[in-house]
Design a protein around this motif. Structure first.
Motif, PDB file in Angstrom:
ATOM      1  N   TRP A   1       0.827  -1.199   0.000  1.00  0.00           N
ATOM      2  CA  TRP A   1       0.000   0.000   0.000  1.00  0.00           C
ATOM      3  C   TRP A   1       0.870   1.261   0.000  1.00  0.00           C
ATOM      4  O   TRP A   1       1.990   1.263   0.524  1.00  0.00           O
ATOM      5  CB  TRP A   1      -0.933   0.014   1.195  1.00  0.00           C
TER       6      TRP A   1
ATOM      7  N   GLU B   1      -6.293  -7.338  -3.239  1.00  0.00           N
ATOM      8  CA  GLU B   1      -6.665  -6.349  -2.229  1.00  0.00           C
ATOM      9  C   GLU B   1      -6.780  -6.981  -0.847  1.00  0.00           C
ATOM     10  O   GLU B   1      -6.256  -6.448   0.147  1.00  0.00           O
ATOM     11  CB  GLU B   1      -7.987  -5.688  -2.615  1.00  0.00           C
TER      12      GLU B   1
ATOM     13  N   THR C   1      -0.790  -6.312   5.805  1.00  0.00           N
ATOM     14  CA  THR C   1      -0.612  -5.011   6.457  1.00  0.00           C
ATOM     15  C   THR C   1      -1.208  -5.030   7.863  1.00  0.00           C
ATOM     16  O   THR C   1      -0.631  -4.464   8.806  1.00  0.00           O
ATOM     17  CB  THR C   1      -1.249  -3.901   5.614  1.00  0.00           C
TER      18      THR C   1
ATOM     19  N   GLN D   1      -6.107   1.799   0.374  1.00  0.00           N
ATOM     20  CA  GLN D   1      -6.132   0.343   0.549  1.00  0.00           C
ATOM     21  C   GLN D   1      -7.237  -0.338  -0.266  1.00  0.00           C
ATOM     22  O   GLN D   1      -7.807  -1.349   0.131  1.00  0.00           O
ATOM     23  CB  GLN D   1      -6.231  -0.020   2.041  1.00  0.00           C
TER      24      GLN D   1
ATOM     25  N   ASP E   1      -2.966   1.146  -4.658  1.00  0.00           N
ATOM     26  CA  ASP E   1      -3.956   2.185  -4.341  1.00  0.00           C
ATOM     27  C   ASP E   1      -3.446   3.578  -4.701  1.00  0.00           C
ATOM     28  O   ASP E   1      -4.131   4.575  -4.473  1.00  0.00           O
ATOM     29  CB  ASP E   1      -4.357   2.145  -2.866  1.00  0.00           C
TER      30      ASP E   1
ATOM     31  N   ASN F   1      -4.378  -6.210   2.461  1.00  0.00           N
ATOM     32  CA  ASN F   1      -4.928  -5.760   3.733  1.00  0.00           C
ATOM     33  C   ASN F   1      -4.582  -6.747   4.849  1.00  0.00           C
ATOM     34  O   ASN F   1      -4.364  -6.351   6.003  1.00  0.00           O
ATOM     35  CB  ASN F   1      -6.435  -5.565   3.622  1.00  0.00           C
TER      36      ASN F   1
ATOM     37  N   PRO G   1      -9.452   0.309   5.446  1.00  0.00           N
ATOM     38  CA  PRO G   1      -9.523   0.776   4.060  1.00  0.00           C
ATOM     39  C   PRO G   1     -10.570   1.872   3.926  1.00  0.00           C
ATOM     40  O   PRO G   1     -11.485   1.987   4.747  1.00  0.00           O
ATOM     41  CB  PRO G   1      -9.930  -0.482   3.283  1.00  0.00           C
TER      42      PRO G   1
END
Length: 246
Positions: A55, A215, A222, A144, A137, A219, A236
């Motif tokens: 990201w 995606e 992260t 995100q 992104d 996430n 997000p």
């Protein structure tokens, strides 16, 4: 045609020495932990091209990780906007090649932003066995939420997408669109590598499924990095139509 806004020359000069100095200071004073180190080892030993996705908010400390991928050229895709000029200036000393452009914005279809040329450059690099770093992104969000370009690049090149997360125990969360995670010196840091994602399907439904898979994986890694370093994960941005490349 409107002229591209130019970055302040003084600011560019400052970034030219302050940016690398700060990145190296954080790197040298941070005790690093790697989750998924076996995945990193595989990347280092392999000969095929691959995509490292992270990201936009975690961009800063992905720069020194370039030195981990020794033996091959490493590319970043950054925008042609003046923000991209400043990023390039700050990280140019880390042996990174740049493809200038960004994914097309559906609201501004008449502005290609060099995206097609950059895409072709990265496609060739991957087929030549080189590595590519992308912020799916970026450059303007939503936070995100993965744009379609990374999935399209993976499908056409045959390269896998490896999601990578990063967090630092001592960090400042900036009030920017991406909630930029600014690591501070003399702390602990955590990189999280996820398994590679292959994009083989074709057609709108298959590509959308791949985009969502990337995606979710980003996430996930992260969130692990944030929680490992004792932070509340950044949520997000609210779901809305994510721009698609054509």
């Amino acid at each position: 045609m409107a002229k591209k806004a130019k970055a302040n020359p003084f600011l560019m000069w400052v970034l030219g020495w302050a940016g690398p100095a700060y990145i190296n200071l954080v790197k040298w004073t941070t005790k690093r932990e790697v989750i998924g180190e076996d995945i990193l080892d595989r990347l280092q030993r392999g000969e095929e091209g691959y995509i490292v996705a992270f990201w936009h908010s975690r961009l800063l400390m992905m720069v020194p990780m370039r030195q981990t991928y020794e033996g091959r050229r490493f590319w970043f895709m950054i925008s042609e906007h003046r923000d991209g000029d400043m990023i390039a200036r700050a990280v140019e000393h880390f042996d990174i090649s740049f493809a200038r452009g960004s994914t097309m914005n559906e609201r501004k279809k008449d502005k290609k932003k060099g995206g097609a040329d950059a895409f072709r450059t990265l496609l060739k690099a991957l087929k030549d066995g080189e590595a590519v770093g992308l912020t799916p992104d970026g450059p303007r969000g939503p936070r995100q939420r993965c744009h379609a370009g990374v999935a399209q690049l993976a499908r056409l090149s045959g390269a896998k997408v490896y999601p990578v997360g990063y967090a630092s125990k001592r960090a400042k969360l900036l009030d920017s669109w991406d909630r930029f995670h600014l690591p501070l010196p003399f702390t602990k840091g955590c990189y999280v590598f996820g398994e590679g994602i292959s994009v083989t399907g074709d057609g709108p439904e298959a590509m959308e499924a791949s985009r969502l898979e990337i995606e979710a994986a980003l996430n996930h890694v992260t969130r692990i990095a944030d929680e490992t370093m004792g932070h509340e994960p950044v949520a997000p941005a609210e779901q809305r139509a994510v721009r698609q490349d054509r």
